[in-house]
Enzyme design. Structure first.
Site, PDB file in Angstrom:
ATOM      1  N   SER A  35      51.257  48.263  43.018  1.00  0.00           N
ATOM      2  CA  SER A  35      51.004  47.822  44.398  1.00  0.00           C
ATOM      3  C   SER A  35      50.279  46.483  44.471  1.00  0.00           C
ATOM      4  CB  SER A  35      50.192  48.887  45.142  1.00  0.00           C
ATOM      5  OG  SER A  35      48.902  48.999  44.557  1.00  0.00           O
ATOM      6  N   SER A  36      49.914  45.922  43.311  1.00  0.00           N
ATOM      7  CA  SER A  36      49.133  44.682  43.334  1.00  0.00           C
ATOM      8  C   SER A  36      49.379  43.877  42.058  1.00  0.00           C
ATOM      9  CB  SER A  36      47.634  45.049  43.443  1.00  0.00           C
ATOM     10  OG  SER A  36      46.810  43.924  43.223  1.00  0.00           O
ATOM     11  N   GLY A  37      49.111  42.594  42.119  1.00  0.00           N
ATOM     12  CA  GLY A  37      49.085  41.742  40.927  1.00  0.00           C
ATOM     13  C   GLY A  37      50.321  41.793  40.050  1.00  0.00           C
ATOM     14  N   SER A  82      48.596  45.575  28.117  1.00  0.00           N
ATOM     15  CA  SER A  82      47.274  45.444  27.514  1.00  0.00           C
ATOM     16  C   SER A  82      46.633  44.174  28.059  1.00  0.00           C
ATOM     17  CB  SER A  82      47.419  45.426  25.990  1.00  0.00           C
ATOM     18  OG  SER A  82      46.176  45.276  25.361  1.00  0.00           O
ATOM     19  N   TYR A  95      36.135  47.155  28.244  1.00  0.00           N
ATOM     20  CA  TYR A  95      37.516  46.781  28.561  1.00  0.00           C
ATOM     21  C   TYR A  95      38.333  46.555  27.288  1.00  0.00           C
ATOM     22  CZ  TYR A  95      41.314  44.009  30.659  1.00  0.00           C
ATOM     23  OH  TYR A  95      42.526  43.522  31.045  1.00  0.00           O
ATOM     24  N   ASP A 120      46.072  59.090  41.357  1.00  0.00           N
ATOM     25  CA  ASP A 120      45.118  58.452  40.451  1.00  0.00           C
ATOM     26  C   ASP A 120      45.557  58.800  39.035  1.00  0.00           C
ATOM     27  OD1 ASP A 120      42.813  57.871  38.821  1.00  0.00           O
ATOM     28  OD2 ASP A 120      41.595  57.916  40.650  1.00  0.00           O
ATOM     29  N   ARG A 175      46.691  54.250  43.664  1.00  0.00           N
ATOM     30  CA  ARG A 175      45.885  55.175  44.464  1.00  0.00           C
ATOM     31  C   ARG A 175      46.066  54.926  45.967  1.00  0.00           C
ATOM     32  NH1 ARG A 175      40.348  53.602  41.821  1.00  0.00           N
ATOM     33  NH2 ARG A 175      41.507  51.664  42.049  1.00  0.00           N
ATOM     34  N   LYS A 201      41.621  48.593  25.819  1.00  0.00           N
ATOM     35  CA  LYS A 201      42.901  47.930  25.545  1.00  0.00           C
ATOM     36  C   LYS A 201      43.268  47.994  24.051  1.00  0.00           C
ATOM     37  CE  LYS A 201      43.929  46.558  29.776  1.00  0.00           C
ATOM     38  NZ  LYS A 201      45.084  47.131  30.495  1.00  0.00           N
ATOM     39  N   LYS A 232      48.044  50.170  50.439  1.00  0.00           N
ATOM     40  CA  LYS A 232      48.495  49.051  49.588  1.00  0.00           C
ATOM     41  C   LYS A 232      49.923  49.293  49.087  1.00  0.00           C
ATOM     42  CE  LYS A 232      45.034  48.310  46.539  1.00  0.00           C
ATOM     43  NZ  LYS A 232      44.515  47.762  45.276  1.00  0.00           N
ATOM     44  N   GLY A 264      50.285  51.053  38.910  1.00  0.00           N
ATOM     45  CA  GLY A 264      49.579  49.852  39.362  1.00  0.00           C
ATOM     46  C   GLY A 264      50.570  48.868  39.965  1.00  0.00           C
TER      47      GLY A 264
HETATM   48  N1  NDP Z   1      44.611  39.712  35.934  1.00  0.00           N
HETATM   49  C1  NDP Z   1      44.269  39.436  34.684  1.00  0.00           C
HETATM   50  O1  NDP Z   1      43.579  38.440  34.404  1.00  0.00           O
HETATM   51  C2  NDP Z   1      44.761  40.303  33.575  1.00  0.00           C
HETATM   52  C3  NDP Z   1      45.175  41.613  33.766  1.00  0.00           C
HETATM   53  N2  NDP Z   1      45.584  42.368  32.716  1.00  0.00           N
HETATM   54  C4  NDP Z   1      45.999  43.761  32.894  1.00  0.00           C
HETATM   55  O2  NDP Z   1      47.106  43.811  33.749  1.00  0.00           O
HETATM   56  C5  NDP Z   1      47.099  45.007  34.490  1.00  0.00           C
HETATM   57  C6  NDP Z   1      47.234  44.694  35.971  1.00  0.00           C
HETATM   58  O3  NDP Z   1      46.147  43.896  36.353  1.00  0.00           O
HETATM   59  P1  NDP Z   1      46.095  43.087  37.740  1.00  0.00           P
HETATM   60  O4  NDP Z   1      47.450  42.944  38.255  1.00  0.00           O
HETATM   61  O5  NDP Z   1      45.255  41.919  37.507  1.00  0.00           O
HETATM   62  O6  NDP Z   1      45.249  44.139  38.596  1.00  0.00           O
HETATM   63  P2  NDP Z   1      45.082  44.388  40.176  1.00  0.00           P
HETATM   64  O7  NDP Z   1      43.682  44.826  40.362  1.00  0.00           O
HETATM   65  O8  NDP Z   1      45.586  43.252  40.969  1.00  0.00           O
HETATM   66  O9  NDP Z   1      46.032  45.662  40.388  1.00  0.00           O
HETATM   67  C7  NDP Z   1      45.732  46.855  39.743  1.00  0.00           C
HETATM   68  C8  NDP Z   1      46.730  47.927  40.137  1.00  0.00           C
HETATM   69  O10 NDP Z   1      46.396  49.146  39.473  1.00  0.00           O
HETATM   70  C9  NDP Z   1      46.201  50.176  40.446  1.00  0.00           C
HETATM   71  N3  NDP Z   1      45.185  51.106  39.972  1.00  0.00           N
HETATM   72  C10 NDP Z   1      43.887  50.837  39.659  1.00  0.00           C
HETATM   73  N4  NDP Z   1      43.251  51.942  39.290  1.00  0.00           N
HETATM   74  C11 NDP Z   1      44.146  52.957  39.372  1.00  0.00           C
HETATM   75  C12 NDP Z   1      44.071  54.346  39.140  1.00  0.00           C
HETATM   76  N5  NDP Z   1      42.943  54.936  38.750  1.00  0.00           N
HETATM   77  N6  NDP Z   1      45.195  55.098  39.310  1.00  0.00           N
HETATM   78  C13 NDP Z   1      46.341  54.511  39.706  1.00  0.00           C
HETATM   79  N7  NDP Z   1      46.459  53.215  39.959  1.00  0.00           N
HETATM   80  C14 NDP Z   1      45.382  52.434  39.788  1.00  0.00           C
HETATM   81  C15 NDP Z   1      45.787  49.418  41.707  1.00  0.00           C
HETATM   82  O11 NDP Z   1      46.005  50.132  42.906  1.00  0.00           O
HETATM   83  P3  NDP Z   1      44.868  51.085  43.569  1.00  0.00           P
HETATM   84  O12 NDP Z   1      43.570  50.355  43.454  1.00  0.00           O
HETATM   85  O13 NDP Z   1      45.324  51.325  44.954  1.00  0.00           O
HETATM   86  O14 NDP Z   1      44.882  52.334  42.742  1.00  0.00           O
HETATM   87  C16 NDP Z   1      46.725  48.229  41.620  1.00  0.00           C
HETATM   88  O15 NDP Z   1      48.023  48.583  42.027  1.00  0.00           O
HETATM   89  C17 NDP Z   1      45.804  45.727  34.127  1.00  0.00           C
HETATM   90  O16 NDP Z   1      46.076  46.706  33.148  1.00  0.00           O
HETATM   91  C18 NDP Z   1      44.939  44.620  33.551  1.00  0.00           C
HETATM   92  O17 NDP Z   1      44.003  45.114  32.639  1.00  0.00           O
HETATM   93  C19 NDP Z   1      45.623  41.857  31.451  1.00  0.00           C
HETATM   94  C20 NDP Z   1      45.236  40.576  31.204  1.00  0.00           C
HETATM   95  C21 NDP Z   1      44.772  39.700  32.243  1.00  0.00           C
HETATM   96  C1  VSD Z   2      44.375  32.340  16.102  1.00  0.00           C
HETATM   97  C2  VSD Z   2      44.462  31.666  17.350  1.00  0.00           C
HETATM   98  C3  VSD Z   2      43.786  32.272  18.522  1.00  0.00           C
HETATM   99  C4  VSD Z   2      44.280  31.677  19.793  1.00  0.00           C
HETATM  100  C5  VSD Z   2      43.434  31.679  20.998  1.00  0.00           C
HETATM  101  C6  VSD Z   2      42.933  32.975  21.461  1.00  0.00           C
HETATM  102  C7  VSD Z   2      42.349  32.955  22.813  1.00  0.00           C
HETATM  103  C8  VSD Z   2      41.919  34.317  23.216  1.00  0.00           C
HETATM  104  C9  VSD Z   2      41.176  34.362  24.485  1.00  0.00           C
HETATM  105  C10 VSD Z   2      40.913  35.757  24.951  1.00  0.00           C
HETATM  106  C11 VSD Z   2      41.083  35.842  26.407  1.00  0.00           C
HETATM  107  C12 VSD Z   2      40.888  37.180  26.974  1.00  0.00           C
HETATM  108  C13 VSD Z   2      41.352  37.183  28.416  1.00  0.00           C
HETATM  109  C14 VSD Z   2      41.269  38.529  29.019  1.00  0.00           C
HETATM  110  C15 VSD Z   2      41.928  38.554  30.368  1.00  0.00           C
HETATM  111  C16 VSD Z   2      41.713  39.840  31.023  1.00  0.00           C
HETATM  112  O1  VSD Z   2      42.219  40.835  30.610  1.00  0.00           O
HETATM  113  C17 VSD Z   2      40.768  39.791  32.148  1.00  0.00           C
HETATM  114  N1  VSD Z   2      41.079  38.783  33.093  1.00  0.00           N
HETATM  115  C18 VSD Z   2      40.714  41.099  32.838  1.00  0.00           C
HETATM  116  O2  VSD Z   2      41.872  41.310  33.450  1.00  0.00           O
END
Ligand code: NDP
Ligand code: VSD
Length: 331
Positions: free
Chosen positions: A45-47, A170, A184, A94, A68, A188, A72, A43
């Site tokens: 390639s993004s974020g 996670s 989700y 994938d 994938r 996780k 990107k 993953g």
């Molecule tokens: N953003 C948020 O609020 C939060 C994110 N996370 C976790 O952080 C991680 C990254 O998230 P984020 O940066 O937001 O996500 P993005 O959607 O911005 O990026 C996801 C990345 O994963 C790749 N990806 C998705 N599916 C597949 C697949 N089947 N095989 C291979 N690569 C794949 C995508 O590329 P492509 O689509 O080209 O495959 C891309 O590079 C995730 O695990 C997410 O659950 C956790 C907490 C909060």
């Molecule tokens: C004892 C004290 C507790 C303290 C506070 C706890 C707050 C928890 C909030 C849960 C937030 C979940 C965000 C998920 C983000 C995510 O994964 C999605 N954006 C998808 O990517």
């Protein structure tokens, strides 16, 4: 006389606890070097993954990214080249396809630091999620993570170049269940079991496992998720605020280098880690000490959060019922 004796006694209790903890906390502390080592990021390639790739490259690592979409990946490669001068290797696969992942890992060469970061997320009540959607989330986030770890492990075990790391990204929704995240959160939470078991299995090979728990992070994936996220999901998630992608990547990489088992990204995340630590391994005796003395009070804080969330859910579902009554029913 008795008073001074008591005063002398008070610090003895925490000091002996600290001493005991410094002797028994396992696994032992470890540092994971990044410079001149091979960092493989799924993953990437993004974020968050892309930001991690940028950081690792700028710290002098050899970086491989897997995702994938080839276009990107190409874009990501260009942006990293432009920013750091480093040429990253890209692999289009994938994570659900074990053979494709295995081929990519083999081609990339032995991995020192594996960052399993790919993830998909759509927030919806389970009732509204199709069985296919649920399976997709579990397949990419959990089964896909197994595929990546299994593919890289033999090469990492054979390596004799110092401490290696397997980091899994996670989410705070992997520490506590949240409305709209049934699939989700389950995917996780699964990583926690994977990580704890795996750490015991690979410790003898000098491989160290890290779990990263970000809050909402302003990535392209998050922007997409927000378009359809239920209001209550957003309200509950807001208890932990949101973070910039680069900041999360910095926390994650620092945590990996410090060999932490659990990496939280903000203050709320730190509280959440204390509240959910359970049977997690703890390498720091200071943090072990803090876990022990906060155990009761942090449970109280957790109950206050649940109180607040259930109030929000109650309020929200009342307005929904109300609007249902106002809308003339068609059946
Ligand atoms: N953003 C948020 O609020 C939060 C994110 N996370 C976790 O952080 C991680 C990254 O998230 P984020 O940066 O937001 O996500 P993005 O959607 O911005 O990026 C996801 C990345 O994963 C790749 N990806 C998705 N599916 C597949 C697949 N089947 N095989 C291979 N690569 C794949 C995508 O590329 P492509 O689509 O080209 O495959 C891309 O590079 C995730 O695990 C997410 O659950 C956790 C907490 C909060
Ligand atoms: C004892 C004290 C507790 C303290 C506070 C706890 C707050 C928890 C909030 C849960 C937030 C979940 C965000 C998920 C983000 C995510 O994964 C999605 N954006 C998808 O990517």
């Amino acid at each position: 006389m008795a008073a001074t004796f008591l005063l002398f006694l008070i610090p003895i209790i925490p000091l002996s606890l600290l001493t005991i903890l410094s002797l028994i906390t396992r696994p032992r502390p470890i540092k994971i070097p990044i410079k001149s080592r091979h960092v493989f990021i799924t993953g990437g390639s993004s974020g968050i993954g892309l930001a991690l790739a940028h950081r690792a490259a700028s710290e002098g690592a050899r970086v491989s990214i897997l995702a994938r979409s080839a276009s990107k990946l190409e874009e990501a490669k260009e942006s990293i080249k432009l920013a750091t001068g480093v040429e990253v290797s890209t692999f289009s696969a994938d994570v659900r396809d074990y053979d494709a992942v295995s081929k990519a890992v083999e081609e990339s060469g032995p991995v020192d630091v594996l960052i399993v970061n790919q993830g998909v997320f759509t927030a919806k009540e389970l009732e509204k999620h199709s069985v296919e959607d649920v399976k997709f989330i579990i397949d990419v986030n959990l089964v896909g993570s197994f595929n990546v770890v299994k593919a890289a492990l033999p090469g990492m075990k054979a390596r004799r170049g110092g401490a290696c790391s397997i980091a899994l990204v996670s989410s705070q929704a992997g520490q506590v269940g949240v409305y709209g995240y049934a699939a989700y959160s389950a995917s996780k939470f699964g990583l926690q079991g994977l990580a704890q078991s795996l750490q015991q299995e690979v410790i003898a090979d000098d491989i160290h496992v890290t779990l990263v728990f970000p809050p909402d992070t302003d990535t392209p994936g998050f922007e997409e998720e927000q378009k359809s996220r239920p209001e209550v999901t957003a309200i509950i998630a807001a208890s932990s605020g949101s973070m910039k992608t680069e900041e999360v990547a910095r926390k994650a990489l620092d945590g990996i280098k410090a060999g932490k088992f659990t990496v939280s990204c903000n203050f709320e995340g730190f509280l959440l880690a204390l509240a959910t630590t359970g049977m997690s391994p703890q390498r720091s005796f200071w943090l072990a000490f803090l876990e022990i003395i906060t155990a009761g009070p942090i449970r109280l804080v957790a109950l206050f959060f649940q109180w607040d969330w259930y109030n929000a859910i109650e309020k929200w579902s009342k307005t929904k019922t109300h609007s249902k009554q106002l809308t003339p029913s068609s059946d």
